[in-house]
Scaffold this motif. Sequence first.
Motif, mmCIF file in Angstrom:
data_model
loop_
_atom_site.group_PDB
_atom_site.id
_atom_site.type_symbol
_atom_site.label_atom_id
_atom_site.label_comp_id
_atom_site.label_asym_id
_atom_site.label_seq_id
_atom_site.Cartn_x
_atom_site.Cartn_y
_atom_site.Cartn_z
ATOM 1 N N TYR A 143 -115.399 -20.662 80.412
ATOM 2 C CA TYR A 143 -116.939 -20.339 80.230
ATOM 3 C C TYR A 143 -116.979 -18.835 80.505
ATOM 4 O O TYR A 143 -118.268 -18.576 80.250
ATOM 5 N N LYS A 144 -116.298 -17.995 80.947
ATOM 6 C CA LYS A 144 -116.700 -16.775 81.397
ATOM 7 C C LYS A 144 -115.205 -15.674 80.904
ATOM 8 O O LYS A 144 -115.095 -14.868 81.794
ATOM 9 N N VAL A 145 -114.669 -16.060 80.029
ATOM 10 C CA VAL A 145 -113.594 -15.249 79.560
ATOM 11 C C VAL A 145 -113.454 -14.835 78.221
ATOM 12 O O VAL A 145 -114.312 -15.383 77.277
ATOM 13 N N THR A 146 -112.774 -13.839 77.810
ATOM 14 C CA THR A 146 -112.858 -13.249 76.436
ATOM 15 C C THR A 146 -111.488 -12.847 76.088
ATOM 16 O O THR A 146 -110.677 -12.543 76.505
ATOM 17 N N LEU A 159 -101.839 -8.226 74.081
ATOM 18 C CA LEU A 159 -103.104 -9.173 74.235
ATOM 19 C C LEU A 159 -103.287 -9.279 75.614
ATOM 20 O O LEU A 159 -102.445 -9.350 76.443
ATOM 21 N N TRP A 160 -104.466 -8.806 76.021
ATOM 22 C CA TRP A 160 -104.920 -8.713 77.313
ATOM 23 C C TRP A 160 -105.941 -9.774 77.787
ATOM 24 O O TRP A 160 -106.653 -10.441 76.640
ATOM 25 N N ALA A 161 -105.903 -10.211 78.883
ATOM 26 C CA ALA A 161 -106.909 -11.358 79.368
ATOM 27 C C ALA A 161 -108.032 -10.523 80.381
ATOM 28 O O ALA A 161 -107.437 -9.305 81.186
ATOM 29 N N TYR A 162 -109.297 -10.723 80.227
ATOM 30 C CA TYR A 162 -110.246 -10.462 81.143
ATOM 31 C C TYR A 162 -111.118 -11.328 81.612
ATOM 32 O O TYR A 162 -111.750 -12.133 80.834
ATOM 33 N N SER A 163 -111.541 -11.237 82.721
ATOM 34 C CA SER A 163 -112.390 -12.431 83.519
ATOM 35 C C SER A 163 -113.666 -11.808 83.857
ATOM 36 O O SER A 163 -113.754 -10.748 84.542
ATOM 37 N N PHE A 164 -114.624 -12.079 83.358
ATOM 38 C CA PHE A 164 -115.967 -11.513 83.686
ATOM 39 C C PHE A 164 -116.464 -11.806 85.129
ATOM 40 O O PHE A 164 -117.108 -11.018 85.620
ATOM 41 N N ASP A 165 -115.766 -13.138 85.687
ATOM 42 C CA ASP A 165 -116.228 -13.404 87.097
ATOM 43 C C ASP A 165 -115.857 -12.396 87.964
ATOM 44 O O ASP A 165 -116.503 -11.931 89.113
ATOM 45 N N THR A 166 -114.509 -11.937 87.644
ATOM 46 C CA THR A 166 -113.838 -11.126 88.819
ATOM 47 C C THR A 166 -113.448 -9.759 88.340
ATOM 48 O O THR A 166 -112.918 -8.963 89.206
ATOM 49 N N ASP A 167 -113.829 -9.354 87.068
ATOM 50 C CA ASP A 167 -113.787 -8.021 86.608
ATOM 51 C C ASP A 167 -112.268 -7.548 86.710
ATOM 52 O O ASP A 167 -111.855 -6.699 87.389
ATOM 53 N N THR A 168 -111.349 -8.651 86.353
ATOM 54 C CA THR A 168 -109.750 -8.392 86.181
ATOM 55 C C THR A 168 -109.290 -8.631 84.985
ATOM 56 O O THR A 168 -109.747 -9.362 83.975
ATOM 57 N N ARG A 169 -108.100 -8.102 84.967
ATOM 58 C CA ARG A 169 -107.645 -8.138 83.562
ATOM 59 C C ARG A 169 -105.963 -8.193 83.525
ATOM 60 O O ARG A 169 -105.564 -7.674 84.555
ATOM 61 N N ARG A 170 -105.251 -8.737 82.737
ATOM 62 C CA ARG A 170 -103.671 -8.760 82.804
ATOM 63 C C ARG A 170 -103.539 -8.996 81.457
ATOM 64 O O ARG A 170 -103.632 -9.495 80.481
ATOM 65 N N ASN A 171 -102.050 -8.547 81.224
ATOM 66 C CA ASN A 171 -101.455 -8.469 79.881
ATOM 67 C C ASN A 171 -100.777 -9.617 79.641
ATOM 68 O O ASN A 171 -99.849 -10.113 80.664
ATOM 69 N N LEU A 172 -100.798 -10.278 78.533
ATOM 70 C CA LEU A 172 -100.210 -11.513 78.403
ATOM 71 C C LEU A 172 -98.648 -11.505 77.775
ATOM 72 O O LEU A 172 -98.102 -12.511 77.693
ATOM 73 N N GLY A 173 -98.440 -10.288 77.557
ATOM 74 C CA GLY A 173 -96.979 -10.198 77.341
ATOM 75 C C GLY A 173 -96.632 -10.733 75.881
ATOM 76 O O GLY A 173 -95.526 -10.907 75.577
ATOM 77 N N ILE A 174 -97.510 -10.619 74.800
ATOM 78 C CA ILE A 174 -97.069 -11.151 73.447
ATOM 79 C C ILE A 174 -96.878 -10.006 72.550
ATOM 80 O O ILE A 174 -97.743 -8.950 72.567
ATOM 81 N N SER A 175 -95.725 -10.115 71.802
ATOM 82 C CA SER A 175 -95.435 -9.003 71.028
ATOM 83 C C SER A 175 -95.714 -9.541 69.531
ATOM 84 O O SER A 175 -95.599 -10.765 69.330
ATOM 85 N N PHE A 176 -96.151 -8.777 68.670
ATOM 86 C CA PHE A 176 -96.596 -8.886 67.399
ATOM 87 C C PHE A 176 -95.679 -8.570 66.483
ATOM 88 O O PHE A 176 -94.986 -7.486 66.683
ATOM 89 N N PRO A 177 -95.469 -9.170 65.245
ATOM 90 C CA PRO A 177 -94.514 -8.541 64.145
ATOM 91 C C PRO A 177 -95.117 -7.342 63.256
ATOM 92 O O PRO A 177 -94.134 -7.052 62.431
ATOM 93 N N PHE A 206 -107.331 -14.844 77.552
ATOM 94 C CA PHE A 206 -108.091 -15.310 78.622
ATOM 95 C C PHE A 206 -107.328 -14.905 80.018
ATOM 96 O O PHE A 206 -106.484 -14.401 80.096
ATOM 97 N N PHE A 207 -107.897 -15.384 80.867
ATOM 98 C CA PHE A 207 -107.898 -14.976 82.368
ATOM 99 C C PHE A 207 -107.676 -16.462 83.040
ATOM 100 O O PHE A 207 -108.362 -17.176 83.476
ATOM 101 N N GLN A 208 -106.192 -16.449 83.804
ATOM 102 C CA GLN A 208 -106.024 -17.460 84.624
ATOM 103 C C GLN A 208 -106.402 -17.239 86.209
ATOM 104 O O GLN A 208 -105.750 -16.397 86.627
ATOM 105 N N ALA A 209 -107.437 -17.652 86.560
ATOM 106 C CA ALA A 209 -107.825 -17.331 88.013
ATOM 107 C C ALA A 209 -107.014 -18.577 88.907
ATOM 108 O O ALA A 209 -106.399 -19.507 88.451
ATOM 109 N N GLU A 210 -107.178 -18.279 90.227
ATOM 110 C CA GLU A 210 -106.272 -19.048 91.117
ATOM 111 C C GLU A 210 -106.833 -20.927 91.062
ATOM 112 O O GLU A 210 -105.767 -21.686 90.995
ATOM 113 N N ASP A 211 -108.045 -20.840 90.457
ATOM 114 C CA ASP A 211 -108.343 -22.521 90.159
ATOM 115 C C ASP A 211 -108.292 -22.932 88.847
ATOM 116 O O ASP A 211 -109.187 -23.739 88.521
ATOM 117 N N GLY A 212 -107.558 -22.131 87.955
ATOM 118 C CA GLY A 212 -107.294 -22.551 86.673
ATOM 119 C C GLY A 212 -108.251 -21.441 85.501
ATOM 120 O O GLY A 212 -108.672 -20.737 85.944
#
Length: 289
Positions: free
Chosen positions: A12-15, A27-45, A2-8
């Motif tokens: 309803y528009k994330v995936t 694991l990455w976050a992507y916002s359809f609203d702003t076409d932005t993404r970021r790495n959530l920094g999770i490592s998997f076993p 998911f993507f954390q925008a400035e207003d939370g």
Amino acid sequence: FFFQAEDGIRDYKVTGVQTCALPICGLWAYSFDTDTRRNLGISFPFTVGGLAHTTNKLWVSQQNGNLIQQYDITLCPYTSIISQQYTVTLPVVSLYYTFLSPALFAINDSTLIAVQSSSAQYGDKIYELDLPTLNLTIKLTLAQYRKVTDFVLNTSNKLLCVTYHPSTLVSYFAQYNYSINTSTPELEIQLPVVASSWAGVFQLNGITYLFTVGGVYYQLDTNPPYNLTEVGDLNGGGIGDSSQIYGCISPFASPTPTNTPTNTQTPTVTSTNTQTPDRKSTRLNSSHL
């Protein structure tokens, strides 16, 4: 995821997006609203094969393995805690693998949909997996030469799948009635050859989207003439050209019911050229089963 925008959290528009640039999975976050993404920094076993989630839990399955890691999550602020690891024992069936295929989907906090694939021409078997008992219930057995890449179950109880033919490598979009164990889809559309192979399907606000390994996603009209229109790019410079997208991509909001396609003659898929700038259309051919 998911993507954390400035207003939370705009849930309803994330995936959820799982990306792999071997040997690293993230694991990455992507916002359809702003076409932005970021790495959530999770490592998997382990090396991840599939991904599924609800608003409370996240699951990742082991590539070519039988492990499923469960995380308890919160959305705002985002936190994740490993809560359980499951070892899934698939039925021993002649010419079928005993490890999980990458496709994974969460119906709710205690029920997943998982896939068993064949080493031969036989179609994949789709199971409902109960947690934590690990009981498996067969739901669908696909026709010969149909392997599942990804799927999503919509609110009309239709399983929307991206499948492929293992010999020809032709990809398809197919819709199955999840209530009936059948090898015959209600709808099957042959997908065009694209720059990178088709990776999966998701629904957002009742609209069906397909995406490629390279991150490009398309809107699919599931009514004739089955227009397919390029909408955006999940990769879009934020992840990197070497990354590839795998696993389940699905929004937090439940999709609204859509009309069930009816059995029609072989359609010709076209797309209009009336989209916004930087949005492309592709003219396609499709086959209907």
